[in-house]
Design an enzyme around this catalytic site. Structure first.
Site, PDB file in Angstrom:
ATOM      1  CB  CYS A 115       0.560  -0.344  -2.872  1.00 26.35           C
ATOM      2  SG  CYS A 115       0.455   1.029  -1.723  1.00 26.35           S
ATOM      3  CG  HIS A 262      -3.345  -1.825  -3.208  1.00 21.61           C
ATOM      4  ND1 HIS A 262      -3.152  -2.144  -1.888  1.00 21.61           N
ATOM      5  CD2 HIS A 262      -3.011  -0.492  -3.342  1.00 21.61           C
ATOM      6  CE1 HIS A 262      -2.699  -1.069  -1.249  1.00 21.61           C
ATOM      7  NE2 HIS A 262      -2.621  -0.061  -2.112  1.00 21.61           N
ATOM      8  CG  ASN A 292      -3.495   1.599   1.303  1.00 22.27           C
ATOM      9  OD1 ASN A 292      -2.894   0.533   1.341  1.00 22.27           O
ATOM     10  ND2 ASN A 292      -3.266   2.519   0.375  1.00 22.27           N
TER      11      ASN A 292
END
Ligand code: UT7
Length: 335
Positions: A115, A262, A292
């Site tokens: 991530c 993020h 995500n």
């Protein structure tokens, strides 16, 4: 020493929309649970019939970014590519993008920071430009999660969160002082590596071993996440990375024009928004429609925010991410 600034942005997401209700064909879940805990309404998952891959999506996003930078593929000196879902175990995806874009034999570096991958990649590209080694670098994040998620009730805490997509930026040499990337801040804490991981196949858990054991409960080839543990660390590390970025530049939270966090969970982004006393216009979220997308999430969100006219010349833009590793970091940009 030179500065670097973003001169082109692009993203690509597959057409195939998977709503929360669509997920019910594979697992016990509900739109209410997913929206309440994560903010996600739908995500894009590659339709296998399209033959889309992590690299093809990356190449599509990259083409848009290069065009918007007013450059051609031949102007790009180097590729930095972040993904946790490469098309092949090796080689990495960077070389496939170099080939798909029919670029000259420039270098292609793969970044494995999940991530935080795009934050790490941007920081690496910034260093190459600062030293004068390269002038224009393609920085990409792309993920094909849907190809490797467990579509069953057992995997639902992970599967409902992740989506597919790609984003790309062209980072170019900039000779104006105080413009572009002001600083980047990178961190890791490997003792938590197994809290959010996919352990096999790997050299520590190789395919013949998994097959020989023939254990139906061994799903080490699917991602595992200790959700609450990750959540607790995320809110702390996100905040630290933003504070560190501000301090390094003698800035305060009131100086932030746009925060691009993020897109891990809308609740995490909302917590950070409250903590830094930012208005809805100062934080950009799109997890509601894409889920995500790991290494692609920050760059897709940045691109969308820019396309919507939410980022202006001279704005202070902060990118921040946290994820598997654990790894986290921030990049501070004067647009
Ligand atoms: O991008 C990298 C960084 N990632 C993150 O930052 C993610 C951080 N973590 C999270 O976002 C949250 O922990 C999740 C959204 C993953 C999970 O939310 P949670 O509130 O921590 O739920 P939980 O895992 O503690 O599960 C609570 C309950 C469980 O049922 P019981 O044991 O209470 O009966 C789960 O089985 O919710 C159940 N559950 C679900 N129910 C319906 C878990 N997933 C689902 C689901 N649908 N998809």
């Amino acid at each position: 020493m030179y500065n670097s600034k973003i001169t082109g942005l692009g993203y690509f997401v597959p057409d195939n929309i998977v709503t929360n209700d669509d997920l019910k064909q594979w697992m016990e879940t509900s739109d209410e649970w997913i929206q309440e805990r994560t903010g996600i309404k739908e995500r894009r998952w590659i339709d296998p019939a399209t033959k889309e891959t992590t690299s093809t999506m990356a190449a599509k996003a990259a083409k848009i970014a290069i065009k918007r930078a007013g450059l051609t593929k031949d102007d790009i000196d180097f590729i930095v590519f972040a993904t946790l879902s490469p098309d092949m175990y090796f080689p990495g995806g960077g070389v496939r993008i170099q080939d798909m874009l029919e670029m000259p034999t420039i270098g292609a570096l793969d970044v494995r920071n999940q991530c935080s991958g795009f934050i790490y990649s941007l920081s690496v590209a910034d260093q190459f430009i600062k030293t004068g080694m390269y002038k224009n670098i393609l920085v990409i994040g792309s993920e094909n999660h849907s190809g490797g998620l467990e579509r069953s009730t057992r995997g639902r805490n992970v599967t409902v969160i992740f989506g597919d997509g790609a984003g790309a930026a062209v980072l170019s040499r900039c000779e104006q002082d105080g413009k572009g990337i002001l600083s980047s801040h990178l961190h890791s804490e490997g003792k938590h590596a197994k809290e959010l991981a996919l352990e096999g196949p790997s050299t520590g858990r190789w395919v013949p071993e998994i097959l020989a054991e023939n254990d139906p409960d061994d799903v080490s080839y699917y991602p595992y996440m200790n959700g609450q543990f990750v959540f607790k660390h995320a809110v702390v590390r996100f905040s630290e990375a933003i504070v560190e970025g501000l301090k390094a530049n003698g800035l305060e939270k009131k100086d932030i024009n746009m925060l691009i966090p993020h897109q891990a969970n809308l609740r995490i982004a909302q917590f950070i928004q409250r903590k830094f006393e930012l208005s809805d216009d100062q934080v950009y979220n799109n997890i509601m429609k894409y889920g995500n997308t790991t290494a692609a999430s920050v760059i897709i969100a940045l691109t969308e925010a820019w396309e919507k006219g939410k980022i202006h010349e001279g704005d202070l833009v902060i990118l921040a991410a946290f994820g598997s590793g654990f790894t986290w970091g921030s990049v501070v940009i004067r647009w």
